[in-house]
Design a protein around this motif. Structure first.
Motif, PDB file in Angstrom:
ATOM      1  N   LEU A   1       0.665  -1.213  -0.189  1.00 43.75           N
ATOM      2  CA  LEU A   1      -0.070  -0.002  -0.101  1.00 43.75           C
ATOM      3  C   LEU A   1       0.711   1.258  -0.047  1.00 43.75           C
ATOM      4  N   ASN A   2       1.995   1.366   0.791  1.00 46.13           N
ATOM      5  CA  ASN A   2       2.846   2.364   0.873  1.00 46.13           C
ATOM      6  C   ASN A   2       3.462   2.734  -0.411  1.00 46.13           C
ATOM      7  N   LYS A   3       3.917   1.452  -1.427  1.00 46.29           N
ATOM      8  CA  LYS A   3       4.528   1.860  -2.355  1.00 46.29           C
ATOM      9  C   LYS A   3       3.747   2.109  -3.386  1.00 46.29           C
ATOM     10  N   GLU A   4       2.486   1.659  -3.415  1.00 52.35           N
ATOM     11  CA  GLU A   4       1.616   2.247  -4.541  1.00 52.35           C
ATOM     12  C   GLU A   4       0.596   3.401  -4.318  1.00 52.35           C
ATOM     13  N   LYS A   5       0.572   4.186  -5.202  1.00 53.67           N
ATOM     14  CA  LYS A   5      -0.417   5.450  -4.847  1.00 53.67           C
ATOM     15  C   LYS A   5      -1.925   4.847  -5.619  1.00 53.67           C
ATOM     16  N   GLY A   6      -2.972   5.347  -4.726  1.00 61.21           N
ATOM     17  CA  GLY A   6      -4.120   5.185  -5.135  1.00 61.21           C
ATOM     18  C   GLY A   6      -4.774   3.935  -5.260  1.00 61.21           C
ATOM     19  N   SER A   7      -3.984   2.705  -4.496  1.00 61.25           N
ATOM     20  CA  SER A   7      -4.736   1.516  -3.989  1.00 61.25           C
ATOM     21  C   SER A   7      -5.261   1.513  -2.765  1.00 61.25           C
ATOM     22  N   SER A   8      -6.498   0.808  -2.632  1.00 56.71           N
ATOM     23  CA  SER A   8      -6.992   0.695  -1.236  1.00 56.71           C
ATOM     24  C   SER A   8      -6.467  -0.621  -0.684  1.00 56.71           C
ATOM     25  N   ALA A   9      -6.732  -0.709   0.661  1.00 58.95           N
ATOM     26  CA  ALA A   9      -6.343  -1.993   1.238  1.00 58.95           C
ATOM     27  C   ALA A   9      -7.084  -3.143   0.801  1.00 58.95           C
ATOM     28  N   SER A  10      -8.483  -3.071   0.517  1.00 55.65           N
ATOM     29  CA  SER A  10      -8.976  -4.264   0.009  1.00 55.65           C
ATOM     30  C   SER A  10      -8.542  -4.632  -1.374  1.00 55.65           C
ATOM     31  N   GLN A  11      -8.328  -3.790  -2.135  1.00 61.35           N
ATOM     32  CA  GLN A  11      -7.873  -3.895  -3.793  1.00 61.35           C
ATOM     33  C   GLN A  11      -6.628  -4.722  -3.457  1.00 61.35           C
ATOM     34  N   VAL A  12      -5.504  -4.366  -2.665  1.00 59.87           N
ATOM     35  CA  VAL A  12      -4.539  -5.114  -2.494  1.00 59.87           C
ATOM     36  C   VAL A  12      -4.469  -6.302  -1.929  1.00 59.87           C
ATOM     37  N   LEU A  13      -5.483  -6.772  -0.993  1.00 54.56           N
ATOM     38  CA  LEU A  13      -5.697  -7.838  -0.453  1.00 54.56           C
ATOM     39  C   LEU A  13      -6.348  -8.794  -1.496  1.00 54.56           C
ATOM     40  N   MET A  14      -7.129  -8.286  -2.302  1.00 51.27           N
ATOM     41  CA  MET A  14      -7.914  -9.285  -3.358  1.00 51.27           C
ATOM     42  C   MET A  14      -6.822  -9.659  -4.409  1.00 51.27           C
ATOM     43  N   ARG A  15      -6.015  -8.619  -4.631  1.00 49.09           N
ATOM     44  CA  ARG A  15      -4.902  -8.999  -5.803  1.00 49.09           C
ATOM     45  C   ARG A  15      -3.826  -9.846  -5.361  1.00 49.09           C
ATOM     46  N   LEU A  16      -3.399  -9.747  -3.965  1.00 46.22           N
ATOM     47  CA  LEU A  16      -2.145 -10.837  -3.445  1.00 46.22           C
ATOM     48  C   LEU A  16      -2.866 -12.105  -3.140  1.00 46.22           C
ATOM     49  N   GLY A  17      -4.030 -12.217  -2.973  1.00 44.31           N
ATOM     50  CA  GLY A  17      -4.624 -13.683  -2.506  1.00 44.31           C
ATOM     51  C   GLY A  17      -4.157 -14.228  -1.471  1.00 44.31           C
ATOM     52  N   PHE A  18      -4.797 -15.457  -0.976  1.00 37.64           N
ATOM     53  CA  PHE A  18      -4.380 -16.190   0.327  1.00 37.64           C
ATOM     54  C   PHE A  18      -2.725 -16.461   0.534  1.00 37.64           C
TER      55      PHE A  18
END
Length: 309
Positions: free
Chosen positions: A238-255
């Motif tokens: 999150l701190n690396k990317e501008k404009g992403s939300s926590a839930s978007q990052v979580l979905m993209r990273l996956g389990f």
């Protein structure tokens, strides 16, 4: 024999000093490991494993590159330690008094959880600005090499929000971590004196008591690392990317993605937590602060439960 009264202002202030030293020194000492862990989380293609991460970093930035971000780490975690340990003692006594002696004993795990969560809420507000600067310095090549470069640049680009946009994910990561760290530590100390240490705490030397502190701290640290790792992965990205939300990052990273770098973090957090408790307790010993023994059932409760002769 004590230098101040338990629960006095001087007691809280010196506990805060213990917190500054325990968090500031330990987090600064593991900056190289933290740097590699952050880079593995945000660029797993380039930094494939812990050893690979170290060698790539040294090849590109030299050995000095491993210390990148030490200044915001030291300042940020010193401030966090002050609030975390200082306020924990404040809230533990405050909530304990509100519950009364018997309930404070019966509900002691909940008491540790509530006191540590309350303390960490404030500690993260103190930590957030430096944590944001640290992640920028460590994970964005060419952004800034020092804290002096990073702060004006971040403020110029995004204003004051740049320093606090990570506070909610920090709460997600740090509050469960701290609740586990304090409650698990307190209960482990209690269990070690009850089942492992062959003599009562009052008969143990200060050195023996500090060994128990270290062991309990390590056990608590392993649990802490596991509980807070998914949120830690999200904070780094999150701190690396501008404009992403926590839930978007979580979905993209996956389990699978959120558990990347867990082994490194268990070693880091286990050692870190053990050292923090050891330093914190050593400061209490050095300043001759009251260190109450593990809680015992109040006499009034024993009578109620028919446990007295």
């Amino acid at each position: 024999e004590y230098s101040c009264e338990y629960g006095s202002l001087k007691f809280y202030a010196l506990c805060g000093v213990g917190g500054v030293l325990s968090c500031g020194l330990t987090h600064t000492a593991v900056v190289p490991l933290d740097l590699v862990k952050c880079r593995m989380q945000v660029d797993p293609q380039k930094y494939k494993s812990i050893f690979n991460g170290f060698s790539v970093t040294v090849k590109e930035d030299g050995v000095r590159g491993l210390a990148k971000g030490w200044a915001p780490t030291f300042i940020g975690y010193s401030m966090q330690g002050l609030c975390k340990f200082g306020f924990y003692e404040v809230f533990k006594i405050l909530y304990g008094n509100m519950l009364g002696e018997e309930n404070a004993y019966l509900w002691r795990t909940s008491l540790y959880l509530a006191a540590s969560a309350s303390a960490e809420f404030f500690a993260d507000i103190a930590l957030a600005p430096m944590e944001a600067a640290k992640v920028r310095i460590q994970t964005q090549p060419g952004y800034a090499n020092t804290l002096r470069e990073a702060v004006p640049k971040m403020f110029g680009e995004e204003g004051i929000w740049a320093f606090y946009k990570g506070v909610a994910p920090l709460w997600m990561r740090q509050i469960p971590y701290t609740m586990m760290k304090f409650a698990c530590f307190e209960r482990t100390v209690e269990a070690l004196y009850k089942y492992v240490v062959p003599k009562p705490r009052s008969e143990c030397t200060k050195g023996e008591q500090l060994v128990v502190t270290f062991v309990a701290g390590y056990i608590a640290g392993v649990f802490c690392a596991i509980v807070s790792h998914p949120a830690d992965s999200v904070v780094s990205v999150l701190n690396k990317e501008k404009g992403s939300s926590a839930s978007q990052v979580l979905m993209r990273l996956g389990f699978k993605g959120v558990w990347k770098g867990l082994f490194a973090r268990i070693i880091m957090i286990g050692t870190l937590t053990a050292l923090q408790w050891f330093i914190y307790d050593s400061v209490k010993v050095y300043f001759r602060l009251p260190r109450p023994p593990p809680p015992e059932m109040p006499e009034s409760l024993k009578k109620k439960l028919g446990l007295t002769e």
